[in-house]
Design a protein around this motif. Structure first.
Motif, short mmCIF file in Angstrom:
data_model
loop_
_atom_site.label_atom_id
_atom_site.label_comp_id
_atom_site.label_asym_id
_atom_site.label_seq_id
_atom_site.Cartn_x
_atom_site.Cartn_y
_atom_site.Cartn_z
N LEU A 1 -0.40 13.93 -17.01
CA LEU A 1 0.90 13.37 -16.65
C LEU A 1 1.58 12.84 -17.90
N ILE A 2 2.76 13.40 -18.21
CA ILE A 2 3.57 12.93 -19.33
C ILE A 2 4.51 11.87 -18.78
N GLY A 3 4.28 10.61 -19.14
CA GLY A 3 5.04 9.51 -18.58
C GLY A 3 5.70 8.66 -19.65
N GLY A 4 6.08 7.46 -19.22
CA GLY A 4 6.72 6.53 -20.13
C GLY A 4 8.23 6.61 -20.15
N MET A 5 8.81 7.40 -19.22
CA MET A 5 10.28 7.62 -19.22
C MET A 5 10.86 7.29 -17.83
N SER A 6 10.87 6.15 -17.37
CA SER A 6 10.40 4.88 -17.89
C SER A 6 9.01 4.54 -17.34
N TRP A 7 8.47 3.37 -17.76
CA TRP A 7 7.18 2.95 -17.23
C TRP A 7 7.25 2.71 -15.73
N VAL A 8 8.46 2.39 -15.22
CA VAL A 8 8.64 2.15 -13.78
C VAL A 8 8.29 3.42 -12.99
N SER A 9 8.80 4.55 -13.46
CA SER A 9 8.53 5.80 -12.75
C SER A 9 7.09 6.25 -12.96
N THR A 10 6.53 6.00 -14.14
CA THR A 10 5.13 6.37 -14.40
C THR A 10 4.21 5.63 -13.43
N ARG A 11 4.48 4.36 -13.23
CA ARG A 11 3.69 3.57 -12.27
C ARG A 11 3.82 4.15 -10.86
N ALA A 12 5.05 4.52 -10.47
CA ALA A 12 5.27 5.06 -9.12
C ALA A 12 4.52 6.38 -8.93
N TYR A 13 4.55 7.25 -9.94
CA TYR A 13 3.80 8.50 -9.86
C TYR A 13 2.31 8.22 -9.69
N TYR A 14 1.77 7.33 -10.51
CA TYR A 14 0.33 7.03 -10.47
C TYR A 14 -0.06 6.53 -9.07
N GLU A 15 0.72 5.62 -8.53
CA GLU A 15 0.40 5.08 -7.22
C GLU A 15 0.52 6.14 -6.13
N ASP A 16 1.62 6.90 -6.15
CA ASP A 16 1.84 7.94 -5.13
C ASP A 16 0.71 8.97 -5.14
N ILE A 17 0.39 9.48 -6.32
CA ILE A 17 -0.64 10.52 -6.43
C ILE A 17 -1.97 10.00 -5.93
N ASN A 18 -2.34 8.80 -6.32
CA ASN A 18 -3.63 8.25 -5.90
C ASN A 18 -3.70 7.98 -4.41
N ARG A 19 -2.61 7.49 -3.84
CA ARG A 19 -2.61 7.24 -2.39
C ARG A 19 -2.78 8.54 -1.61
N ILE A 20 -2.11 9.60 -2.05
CA ILE A 20 -2.22 10.89 -1.35
C ILE A 20 -3.63 11.46 -1.50
N VAL A 21 -4.19 11.40 -2.69
CA VAL A 21 -5.56 11.89 -2.91
C VAL A 21 -6.54 11.09 -2.07
N GLN A 22 -6.34 9.80 -2.02
CA GLN A 22 -7.23 8.94 -1.24
C GLN A 22 -7.19 9.29 0.25
N ARG A 23 -5.98 9.55 0.76
CA ARG A 23 -5.85 9.91 2.18
C ARG A 23 -6.58 11.21 2.51
N HIS A 24 -6.55 12.14 1.58
CA HIS A 24 -7.11 13.46 1.85
C HIS A 24 -8.58 13.59 1.46
N ALA A 25 -9.00 12.87 0.44
CA ALA A 25 -10.37 13.03 -0.07
C ALA A 25 -11.29 11.88 0.29
N GLY A 26 -10.75 10.85 0.92
CA GLY A 26 -11.58 9.72 1.33
C GLY A 26 -11.19 8.44 0.62
N PRO A 27 -11.43 7.28 1.27
CA PRO A 27 -10.99 6.00 0.73
C PRO A 27 -11.60 5.61 -0.61
N GLU A 28 -12.73 6.21 -0.96
CA GLU A 28 -13.35 5.89 -2.24
C GLU A 28 -12.84 6.77 -3.38
N SER A 29 -12.00 7.73 -3.05
CA SER A 29 -11.55 8.71 -4.05
C SER A 29 -10.36 8.22 -4.85
N SER A 30 -10.26 8.69 -6.07
CA SER A 30 -9.08 8.47 -6.89
C SER A 30 -8.79 9.74 -7.68
#
Length: 231
Positions: free
Chosen positions: A6-35
């Motif tokens: 992930l190429i981020g930092g443009m801005s850090w606000v959006s980088t944080r949102a991407y990180y959270e969104d991606i992890n929440r979706i992975v967690q829902r599909h792969a299990g609560p312990e997944s990241s």
């Protein structure tokens, strides 16, 4: 799971949102312990801030190409550029690496087609609204876009760069966006595309007169599907 760069930092606000969104979706599909297995490079956005000249875009391309190559060398199997405007240099960056880069506009077009939306308005920074690199990607896939409004583009540019990219949210900007969306519906838009990763801070995507396609969230979902081996 596949490893995403992930190429981020443009801005850090959006980088944080991407990180959270991606992890929440992975967690829902792969299990609560997944990241999500990700390699993240957060660039200093200041040298890329509000660029517009051809030489500045070449500089941006050089910066993103170097980042993409570092992430590929570190083991990334696919890449995401966490910024709408930086897709202006997508073709140059994609040509510089051997792994796929998920294009945000392609993801948005697919989501709109799945919902049966044919005619929409594109909102974002002035670069995204007024230049062709994003608009043409949607139009090429059979979607119709309302002509860009220069006055709206200038106002949104100020809100994005002077407020949202530094994490500032104001009620006046929230009200202004609501008015803009209402007027776009009157002008014939069936939906609105948020072509700026920070606009969701002041747009309630679930409570508007028009369906709202949040490009950043849609992009993050595609990134999560890639990690899970579904994309």
């Amino acid at each position: 799971m596949r490893k995403l760069g992930l190429i981020g930092g443009m801005s850090w606000v959006s980088t944080r949102a991407y990180y959270e969104d991606i992890n929440r979706i992975v967690q829902r599909h792969a299990g609560p312990e997944s990241s999500a297995p990700m390699l993240i490079e957060s660039l200093n956005f200041r040298p890329l801030y509000r660029i517009g000249e051809k030489a500045e875009w070449q500089k941006a391309a050089d910066v993103l190409i170097e980042s993409a190559r570092r992430l590929e060398s570190a083991g990334a199997e696919g890449l995401v550029i966490a910024a709408n405007s930086m897709h202006h240099v997508y073709d140059k960056v994609a040509a510089a690496v051997s792994i796929p880069i998920i294009h945000i506009a392609d993801c948005v077009a697919k989501a709109m087609q799945e919902e049966g939306v044919d005619r929409a308005a594109l909102l974002g920074s002035r670069n995204v609204m007024m230049q062709d690199f994003y608009r043409e990607r949607l139009v090429a896939q059979g979607l119709e876009l309302l002509p860009p409004d220069e006055e709206i583009a200038d106002r949104l540019d100020a809100i994005i760069y002077d407020e949202l990219m530094i994490g500032k949210v104001t009620r006046s900007s929230e009200r202004e966006l609501k008015t803009i969306l209402t007027n776009l519906g009157k002008d014939g838009a069936e939906a609105v595309v948020l072509g700026c990763t920070e606009l969701e801070l002041i747009v309630d995507t679930d409570a508007n007169v028009l369906p709202v396609f949040d490009g950043a969230h849609i992009h993050a979902r595609a990134a999560a599907e890639f990690i899970l081996g579904e994309g």
